[in-house]
Write a protein that holds these residues in place. Structure first.
Motif, PDB file in Angstrom:
ATOM      1  N   VAL A   1      44.805  43.522  43.087  1.00  6.65           N
ATOM      2  CA  VAL A   1      44.442  45.012  42.764  1.00  6.65           C
ATOM      3  C   VAL A   1      43.302  45.144  43.796  1.00  6.65           C
ATOM      4  CG1 VAL A   1      42.996  44.353  40.744  1.00  6.65           C
ATOM      5  CG2 VAL A   1      43.708  46.738  41.161  1.00  6.65           C
ATOM      6  N   GLY A   2      43.368  46.246  44.392  1.00  4.16           N
ATOM      7  CA  GLY A   2      42.103  46.708  45.432  1.00  4.16           C
ATOM      8  C   GLY A   2      42.873  46.521  46.762  1.00  4.16           C
ATOM      9  N   ARG A   3      44.082  45.644  47.098  1.00  3.89           N
ATOM     10  CA  ARG A   3      44.465  45.341  48.461  1.00  3.89           C
ATOM     11  C   ARG A   3      44.894  46.822  49.088  1.00  3.89           C
ATOM     12  NH1 ARG A   3      48.157  40.442  49.502  1.00  3.89           N
ATOM     13  NH2 ARG A   3      46.528  39.454  49.102  1.00  3.89           N
ATOM     14  N   ARG A   4      45.707  47.454  48.220  1.00  8.84           N
ATOM     15  CA  ARG A   4      46.055  48.868  48.938  1.00  8.84           C
ATOM     16  C   ARG A   4      45.052  49.741  49.335  1.00  8.84           C
ATOM     17  NH1 ARG A   4      48.506  54.083  46.436  1.00  8.84           N
ATOM     18  NH2 ARG A   4      46.418  54.066  45.326  1.00  8.84           N
TER      19      ARG A   4
ATOM     20  N   SER B   1      32.113  35.691  38.040  1.00 10.85           N
ATOM     21  CA  SER B   1      32.240  34.916  39.374  1.00 10.85           C
ATOM     22  C   SER B   1      33.357  34.728  39.961  1.00 10.85           C
ATOM     23  CB  SER B   1      31.529  33.540  39.161  1.00 10.85           C
ATOM     24  OG  SER B   1      32.340  32.813  38.268  1.00 10.85           O
ATOM     25  N   PHE B   2      34.412  34.659  39.485  1.00  5.92           N
ATOM     26  CA  PHE B   2      35.791  34.380  40.023  1.00  5.92           C
ATOM     27  C   PHE B   2      36.344  35.719  40.586  1.00  5.92           C
ATOM     28  CE2 PHE B   2      40.301  35.445  39.597  1.00  5.92           C
ATOM     29  CZ  PHE B   2      40.829  34.714  40.570  1.00  5.92           C
ATOM     30  N   GLU B   3      35.935  36.839  40.444  1.00  4.05           N
ATOM     31  CA  GLU B   3      36.339  38.100  40.855  1.00  4.05           C
ATOM     32  C   GLU B   3      35.876  38.286  42.313  1.00  4.05           C
ATOM     33  OE1 GLU B   3      37.981  41.679  41.212  1.00  4.05           O
ATOM     34  OE2 GLU B   3      38.087  40.186  39.669  1.00  4.05           O
TER      35      GLU B   3
ATOM     36  N   ALA C   1      40.173  42.573  38.762  1.00  5.09           N
ATOM     37  CA  ALA C   1      41.551  42.119  38.182  1.00  5.09           C
ATOM     38  C   ALA C   1      41.858  42.314  36.526  1.00  5.09           C
ATOM     39  CB  ALA C   1      42.166  41.070  38.618  1.00  5.09           C
ATOM     40  N   GLY C   2      40.908  41.776  35.728  1.00  3.20           N
ATOM     41  CA  GLY C   2      40.838  41.660  34.422  1.00  3.20           C
ATOM     42  C   GLY C   2      40.715  43.344  33.970  1.00  3.20           C
TER      43      GLY C   2
END
Lengths: 402, 141
Positions: A272-275, A301-303, A387-388
């Motif tokens: 999510v965020g790619r587009r 952190s993973f984000e 994403a979460g």
């Protein structure tokens, strides 16, 4: 942005860039703290509003548009109505909406302000904004850390991503806050990845220091017509492109990495965020290699690892190695979250922090950061969500009028 | 290590609505139900008005086998409220019929969780004003 693109896209060559006539001219963070004594959400937001107006060299009477429920209170108290008003509360989409109002001629000068204080005092439970009630998640003890952990764990399974790479991200961001006198956790470091890995576990794989803090504060921006911006107090900053990707309500449905849509099955929730980034880069005529400052949103952190993959800085699955390659630190090619972000600068309530990547991006392009200033920064990429939460918003800022 | 069990404290319980009522009634009867599209056959969860694959409103409730495999997991040590006993293990399960559900793992040690672990549903009587039976999952095979 999609609406603007639809309205302008076919004729962009004739009418120019949709945000050509817009500039960010005022930004302000109030004092941020774990607890702000003597404030409530309204008063800290009003202080932020006045700060951003003063930063721009404007007067309250110059405002003829406001965004956000708290900004509306400013509208009444300062008696500047009638004015254009939006209810959009959450970060980058609100900034884009304010810019659209100016681009479309609905307002000349827009104030965006928010703040939160006094809403989280019982720390036996996690912060209220981390635990929306819902019949399919609440009984299972879900809150934001667990939601994002379910995404991170899937990525670890698919690509071998390690807690060490996540800890390196957290240590880097926390060290940016450690040297920032305006950060809530100023002077609390420096941190190593081992410090992160040795902190107590919150929601596996996230340790305490992999997670955002809770704090209080206010923040505000002022946008105006680019033709007027040159006469104001500070160097104007322009919106080169933006986009918002949303899959549905946050924290009500299983946060499945592979969740896809029927319209674009290739765009899964894990990316999510790619587009949004593709749209933003296309509007700007730029790519990831042009970004000088990565003001990425850092709830966990993973984000950051995920965002570098989603936006095309590196290939899918390579985000862990990418963040370990020396690019994200001060002096690296793509320094991240330079004020310390939600981990160390502030997470001032439910919405404040969603604006603060934009605030910092503006400060970087002005060259006025008191710590971790990126030399000669020309392009800043600011983001929000993750994403979460099933959404990510992107805004590209630059010094040149598009 | 600690043995994972259903939560017995004063946790927030579901407040079923008109769309989800058949789901929670199934849980009361010891059956995990999901919605399936009568037009295209795709499964849907959480309870919805529209098919997730074709947007048809022509959905039927179907009994699940109750079996699936763990798709992702986390182990929580900082409870969302003091009512929750830690550690607890939120999981996403991919059900055999191809739909996803969020739940907690029970009936095993907390360190035994892994992606791909086969699991089976069980129901715990949580009570409350709506007489809720919460679906949990335990390892199977």
């Amino acid at each position: 942005m999609a609406i603007v693109a639809a309205a302008f896209g076919g004729a962009r060559n004739e009418v120019g860039h949709p945000f050509r006539d817009v500039a960010i001219v005022g930004v302000f963070n109030t004092k941020q703290a774990r607890v702000l004594e003597g404030y409530d959400s309204q008063s800290i937001a009003l202080e932020a509003a006045l700060g951003a107006i003063a930063d721009a060299g404007l007067e309250p009477r110059d405002i003829d548009g406001v965004v956000g429920g708290i900004a509306s209170n400013f509208l009444y108290q300062s008696r500047i109505g009638p004015a254009w008003r939006s209810m959009s509360p959450l970060g980058i989409p609100a900034v884009i909406e304010g810019a659209m109002a100016i681009a479309c001629g609905l307002a000349n000068t827009v104030l965006i302000a928010t703040g939160e204080a006094g809403s989280y005092r019982q720390h036996a439970s996690t912060a209220p904004w981390t635990r929306p009630t819902n019949e399919f998640v609440a009984a299972y003890g879900m809150f934001t850390a667990a939601e994002f952990a379910l995404m991170a764990r899937r990525h670890m399974h698919m690509y071998g991503t390690t807690p060490e790479s996540m800890a390196h991200v957290a240590a880097t961001i926390r060290n940016n806050g450690h040297v920032n006198p305006q950060a809530v956790y100023f002077g609390r470091g420096p941190f190593t990845a081992d410090d992160v890995l040795n902190s107590r576990m919150v929601a596996d794989p996230f340790h305490l220091l992999d997670c955002a803090m809770t704090s209080e504060g206010g923040t505000a921006l002022v946008l105006t017509h680019a033709d007027r911006a040159g006469d104001l107090a500070k160097t104007p900053v322009h919106l080169l492109g933006g986009g918002t990707d949303h899959y549905g309500p946050s924290y009500q449905h299983p946060p499945v990495w592979d969740l896809g849509g029927v319209r674009r099955p290739d765009l899964i929730a894990g990316h999510v965020g790619r587009r949004a980034a593709e749209e933003a880069f296309a509007s700007a005529g730029l790519g990831p290699s042009d970004v000088d400052v990565c003001e990425f949103y850092d709830p966990f952190s993973f984000e950051l690892i995920r965002q570098f993959e989603a936006y095309g800085f590196c290939a899918e699955g390579e985000g862990g190695d990418y963040v370990m390659s020396g690019v994200i630190e001060p002096g690296g090619r793509h320094p991240i979250t330079t004020d310390g972000g939600t981990m160390s600068f502030s997470h001032g309530g439910a919405s404040v922090q969603l604006f603060q990547r934009v605030i910092r991006g503006v400060q970087q392009l002005r060259g006025e950061c008191v710590s971790s200033q990126v030399a000669n920064a020309e392009v800043a990429m600011c983001t929000g969500g993750g994403a979460g939460a099933l959404f990510t918003d992107v805004l590209l800022l630059g010094k040149d009028r598009p | 290590m600690s043995l994972l069990s259903p939560q017995v404290g004063d946790i927030p319980l579901p407040d079923p609505g008109p769309i989800s009522a058949p789901y929670w009634q199934g849980c009361r009867e010891g059956v995990l139900r999901f919605q399936r599209c009568l037009d295209c056959g795709a499964p849907t969860h959480t309870p919805a008005l529209l098919c997730a694959a074709c947007a048809s409103m022509n959905l039927e409730w179907v009994d699940s086998s109750g079996r699936g495999e763990i798709y992702s997991w986390t182990r929580v040590w900082r409870p969302v409220t003091p009512a929750f006993v830690t550690p607890y293990v939120p999981i996403i399960v991919t059900m055999d019929e191809g739909w996803s559900i969020l739940s907690n793992l029970v009936g095993c040690e907390d360190v035994a969780v892994a992606i791909g672990q086969l699991v089976e549903v069980e129901f715990h009587h949580s009570g409350g004003p709506d007489d809720i039976w919460l679906p949990y999952f335990h390892p199977k095979g």
